[in-house]
Enzyme design. Structure first.
Site, short mmCIF file in Angstrom:
data_model
loop_
_atom_site.label_atom_id
_atom_site.label_comp_id
_atom_site.label_asym_id
_atom_site.label_seq_id
_atom_site.Cartn_x
_atom_site.Cartn_y
_atom_site.Cartn_z
N GLY A 33 0.84 -1.18 0.00
CA GLY A 33 0.00 0.00 0.00
C GLY A 33 0.88 1.24 0.00
O GLY A 33 2.09 1.16 0.27
N TYR A 34 0.29 2.38 -0.28
CA TYR A 34 1.03 3.62 -0.47
C TYR A 34 0.63 4.68 0.55
O TYR A 34 -0.55 4.92 0.77
CB TYR A 34 0.79 4.16 -1.89
CG TYR A 34 1.45 3.25 -2.89
CD1 TYR A 34 2.72 3.54 -3.36
CD2 TYR A 34 0.85 2.05 -3.29
CE1 TYR A 34 3.37 2.67 -4.23
CE2 TYR A 34 1.49 1.18 -4.15
CZ TYR A 34 2.76 1.50 -4.61
OH TYR A 34 3.41 0.64 -5.44
N LEU A 35 1.66 5.30 1.13
CA LEU A 35 1.44 6.44 2.03
C LEU A 35 1.57 7.74 1.25
O LEU A 35 1.05 8.77 1.66
CB LEU A 35 2.45 6.42 3.17
CG LEU A 35 2.41 5.18 4.07
CD1 LEU A 35 3.59 5.18 5.02
CD2 LEU A 35 1.11 5.16 4.85
N ASP B 43 -3.25 5.18 1.58
CA ASP B 43 -4.26 5.81 0.73
C ASP B 43 -4.81 4.74 -0.20
O ASP B 43 -4.08 3.90 -0.72
CB ASP B 43 -3.61 6.90 -0.14
CG ASP B 43 -2.89 7.94 0.70
OD1 ASP B 43 -3.48 8.39 1.70
OD2 ASP B 43 -1.75 8.29 0.35
#
Lengths: 147, 147
Positions: free
Chosen positions: B27-29, B76
């Site tokens: 996942g991406y921050l 996000d």
């Protein structure tokens, strides 16, 4: 690799206005390992620090202002704000003297970074330095972010 | 520095069971720059990638399982899950063949990493590779996390 010692300071020891000062704000996404975001004047960065006290592996990676503000919404605990004065010493070392603002005031911390562990171990602190808190996790900024 | 080319694949081309397979979730921050968290089997890491398409600066930094799970609450968009098969080629290069799971299925992507840009530019893809999407941000995992 970062080798540093950290001291409590009881009061502002002399007039700080002649010294270089940066306004810093920082917050933590993780504390073990440290994943920190920081604004240092107009520079924005993500920092990763491996676990440890006096000796830690550290990476400082650039962020844009937009990515900084985005990541700032994700921090745990409080955003730390402080003024950092850089005070040169006669031996070529530099003191980073942090005057905390907001609800951490009137906390004062002095940090000195060393080229190697021998220099760190031989260091004689100036008289205005208080308790050596190098080996206390209580004054890690990551701990202060939760205090 | 990472130099790679990426291709769409229309269908699973042959029996994949003989190949090494890892289960990946990520996942991406942040997407510009990329700040990504990833579980790769039993390894947990934080990745930072500078901006760019074929050539990007990349740092992979270890996380504990606890810090991974903590950071996972901050991502996000969606968590991407996929099975990654590693398929060796005769020229010594390796294909990383990603079979996406969850709501990104039945997406299939093949990536090849190169030792230098000349090798990347001279690369002749196998017949089962589809469209070259190296220069399309649409198939970046960071884009897929928001799709």
């Amino acid at each position: 690799m970062e080798i540093e010692r950290k001291y409590l300071v009881n009061e502002i020891p002399f007039d700080l206005t002649p010294y270089l000062c940066r306004h810093i704000e920082q917050g933590y996404l993780s504390t073990e390992p440290v994943v920190r975001i920081r604004q240092d004047n107009d520079n924005f960065e993500l920092t990763y620090k491996s676990r440890g006290l006096m000796v830690r592996e550290e990476y400082n990676l650039p962020l844009t202002k937009e990515s900084y503000l985005h990541l700032r919404t994700k921090i745990d605990g409080r955003l730390i704000t402080k003024d950092r004065y850089v005070i040169p010493m006669e031996n070529g070392l530099k003191i980073e003297f942090d005057v905390f603002l907001g609800d951490l005031a009137p906390l004062l911390l002095a940090e000195v970074e060393f080229p190697d562990e021998d220099t760190a171990n031989a260091f004689l602190p100036p008289a205005w330095f208080g308790e050596d808190v190098t080996f206390s996790s209580r004054y890690h900024n990551s701990t202060l972010s939760r205090a």
